[in-house]
Design an enzyme around this catalytic site. Structure first.
Site, PDB file in Angstrom:
ATOM      1  N   ASP A  48       0.827  -1.200   0.000  1.00  0.00           N
ATOM      2  CA  ASP A  48       0.000   0.000   0.000  1.00  0.00           C
ATOM      3  C   ASP A  48       0.867   1.257   0.000  1.00  0.00           C
ATOM      4  OD1 ASP A  48      -1.991   2.030   0.620  1.00  0.00           O
ATOM      5  OD2 ASP A  48      -3.237   0.405   1.374  1.00  0.00           O
ATOM      6  N   SER A  97      -7.280   4.240  -1.363  1.00  0.00           N
ATOM      7  CA  SER A  97      -6.977   2.820  -1.246  1.00  0.00           C
ATOM      8  C   SER A  97      -8.184   1.936  -1.548  1.00  0.00           C
ATOM      9  CB  SER A  97      -6.450   2.503   0.156  1.00  0.00           C
ATOM     10  OG  SER A  97      -5.179   3.060   0.352  1.00  0.00           O
ATOM     11  N   THR A 150      -8.053  -2.327   1.937  1.00  0.00           N
ATOM     12  CA  THR A 150      -7.573  -3.324   0.976  1.00  0.00           C
ATOM     13  C   THR A 150      -8.106  -4.722   1.262  1.00  0.00           C
ATOM     14  OG1 THR A 150      -5.602  -2.011   0.520  1.00  0.00           O
ATOM     15  CG2 THR A 150      -5.538  -4.327  -0.110  1.00  0.00           C
ATOM     16  N   GLU A 265      -0.850  -7.909   2.327  1.00  0.00           N
ATOM     17  CA  GLU A 265      -0.711  -6.457   2.209  1.00  0.00           C
ATOM     18  C   GLU A 265       0.309  -5.909   3.196  1.00  0.00           C
ATOM     19  OE1 GLU A 265      -3.295  -2.337   2.006  1.00  0.00           O
ATOM     20  OE2 GLU A 265      -3.757  -3.770   3.582  1.00  0.00           O
ATOM     21  N   ASP A 270       2.093   2.510   3.459  1.00  0.00           N
ATOM     22  CA  ASP A 270       1.236   3.664   3.199  1.00  0.00           C
ATOM     23  C   ASP A 270       1.114   4.567   4.419  1.00  0.00           C
ATOM     24  OD1 ASP A 270      -0.974   5.129   1.712  1.00  0.00           O
ATOM     25  OD2 ASP A 270      -2.124   4.346   3.401  1.00  0.00           O
ATOM     26  N   HIS A 274       2.073   8.473   4.604  1.00  0.00           N
ATOM     27  CA  HIS A 274       1.175   9.548   5.045  1.00  0.00           C
ATOM     28  C   HIS A 274       1.829  10.379   6.145  1.00  0.00           C
ATOM     29  CE1 HIS A 274      -2.568   8.958   2.852  1.00  0.00           C
ATOM     30  NE2 HIS A 274      -2.518   7.660   3.077  1.00  0.00           N
ATOM     31  N   HIS A 313      -1.385   2.673  -5.046  1.00  0.00           N
ATOM     32  CA  HIS A 313      -1.103   4.060  -5.392  1.00  0.00           C
ATOM     33  C   HIS A 313       0.219   4.421  -4.741  1.00  0.00           C
ATOM     34  CE1 HIS A 313      -2.053   4.913  -1.238  1.00  0.00           C
ATOM     35  NE2 HIS A 313      -3.192   4.236  -1.400  1.00  0.00           N
ATOM     36  N   HIS A 428      -2.050  11.086  -1.170  1.00  0.00           N
ATOM     37  CA  HIS A 428      -1.673  10.232  -2.290  1.00  0.00           C
ATOM     38  C   HIS A 428      -1.260  11.074  -3.488  1.00  0.00           C
ATOM     39  CE1 HIS A 428      -4.605   6.878  -0.721  1.00  0.00           C
ATOM     40  NE2 HIS A 428      -3.643   7.174   0.142  1.00  0.00           N
TER      41      HIS A 428
END
Length: 465
Positions: A48, A97, A150, A265, A270, A274, A313, A428
């Site tokens: 992610d 996501s 996800t 995952e 991710d 962030h 992404h 993102h």
């Protein structure tokens, strides 16, 4: 007639081969080709938020500085293409996501926030659900909560990713779709209004809440929850390679004659993006690299298995050079004993001295840098004092200033400056993401593709046309 027959059939013709024999031979050949194209096991890995800068950064982070060569990573070995990630037109060009995971799971574009429903909010079949219907075992292994965007997009259908309790409930209420769930999520599965863990156990599942239990799993369905929400950062967890450990246990647990489909995952890549936290990013990438290295060996021993790795992404607009300087210095990241978040908690307890800062951070900082950390702490104390002077109504409209958060920001800034790391956003970006594949039929994922193509190809490999 002989010109229309294969060499094999010509040989048969000499001993009485008929047109019906030739038809049977052609039919058998076609069936064998179709069977060869189908895959026994599919392991779909989603990192992610992992844009191209993440795998490049990991190459240099993983490099041995005392050698001339820059060592190849497991990612370098299996890069096959790139994928576009845009959502349905109504959400523009930048995906979240949920929409991206829906595309990867179903082959259909949808709006941001959707969990495997189309733009009309109607459910769409996922590759995991289809695999289950074909008699395969299924599982999800994630570092977020197992009802996050996800995994939910492979297991459930909901108009909003934010309906966490409803999504968790659906894992029971809409029929159990997987034989194995590993990740976080106590907050959603052990609630005052409903004990979903007990319900899973009553449906024959073995439950575990610590990594130690992964080595002694019984031969029955498994629910493993190891944190309240998402797991701790890899560099803070009791096992820094916990994604790898969970994946090793999962492939053993899911192994069966009919094969399996598993989602893995690396969720916190991710979350670290962030947070613009390069130290946490690299520790999550290291766990992912260990996972893919294990799967590389697994596929060698199980050549009927396909592994596909991509991102939903890219997050954060990571730049491994900033401020006009042509350099990136990741060596400092290896010196950190904990994540910047934990280091901030340690420094928030008392006034910060140069000696204490050096001890906590585990690298040599200057007096000016220590003063910047202390200044961040003082400012947060002042802001917190002002907050307490507000009325209850006014306090309800703003967040309470936290010393830990102020120091977390300051430490990340210090690390970014030392490593020369840059970020463009806390959200993102819309860039294409890399696709990696190895094992059975991996060549079918090469080139420039769309994220929906990945699911469409997997459906075909699972016998759906």
């Amino acid at each position: 007639m002989y010109k229309l027959l294969s060499a094999a059939c010509i040989t048969l013709a000499l001993s009485g081969c008929t047109a019906n024999d030739a038809q049977q031979l052609n039919t058998s050949t076609a069936k064998n080709a179709a069977a060869t194209n189908q895959v026994k096991n599919i392991i779909m890995v989603v990192a992610d938020g992992m844009g191209p800068a993440y795998t490049t950064a990991y190459r240099y982070y993983n490099d041995k500085p005392n050698t001339v060569a820059i060592e190849e990573t497991v990612f370098d070995r299996h890069l096959v293409g790139m994928a576009s990630t845009y959502p349905a037109r109504e959400s523009g060009y930048i995906t979240d996501s949920a929409a991206a995971a829906t595309a990867l799971a179903t082959g259909v574009k949808t709006y941001n926030g959707a969990i495997s429903v189309d733009t009309n909010k109607q459910p769409i079949e996922t590759v995991l659900q289809w695999a289950k219907q074909q008699g395969k075992k299924t599982g999800v292994v994630v570092t977020s909560q197992i009802n996050h965007a996800t995994p939910a997009s492979y297991l459930s259908h909901n108009e909003s990713r934010n309906n966490y309790n409803a999504i968790a409930d659906s894992y029971i209420d809409n029929g159990i779709k997987a034989d194995l769930y590993l990740g976080g999520g106590w907050q959603y599965f052990l609630r005052n209004d409903r004990n979903l863990v007990a319900e899973f156990k009553s449906n024959g599942f073995h439950y575990l809440d610590s990594y130690q239990g992964l080595t002694t799993l019984p031969q029955k369905p498994v629910l493993g929850l190891f944190a309240d929400v998402g797991l701790p950062w890899a560099m803070d967890d009791t096992n820094p390679l916990r994604l790898s450990a969970m994946t090793k246990a999962a492939v053993k647990q899911l192994d069966n004659e009919q094969g399996y489909f598993m989602l893995v995952e690396a969720s916190l890549v991710d979350w670290a993006g962030h947070a613009n936290d390069i130290a946490a990013v690299m520790s999550e990438m290291h766990d992912l690299a260990a996972t893919i290295t294990f799967l590389e060996d697994y596929v060698t021993k199980h050549p009927d298995t396909l592994v596909v790795l991509t991102a939903d992404h890219s997050t954060g607009g990571l730049t491994i050079a900033a401020n006009g300087k042509y350099e990136w210095n990741p060596s400092l990241l290896h010196q950190l004993k904990h994540s910047p978040e934990i280091l901030a908690e340690q420094l928030a307890k008392t006034d910060i001295t140069l000696a204490e800062a050096r001890q906590v951070l585990n690298f040599d900082i200057t007096k000016a840098e220590a003063q910047l950390l202390q200044q961040a702490r003082y400012q947060a104390l002042e802001q917190r004092a002002q907050y307490y002077q507000l009325s209850k109504a006014a306090q309800s409209k703003v967040k309470e200033p936290k010393l830990e958060q102020a120091l977390y920001t300051a430490i990340k800034s210090l690390i970014d400056k030392r490593t020369n790391t840059g970020w463009t956003t806390g959200g993102h970006t819309g860039i294409d993401v890399p696709v990696f594949a190895f094992g059975h039929a991996s060549e079918q994922f090469s080139g420039q593709v769309d994220n929906t193509d990945i699911a469409k190809t997997m459906f075909k490999l699972l016998g759906k046309h």
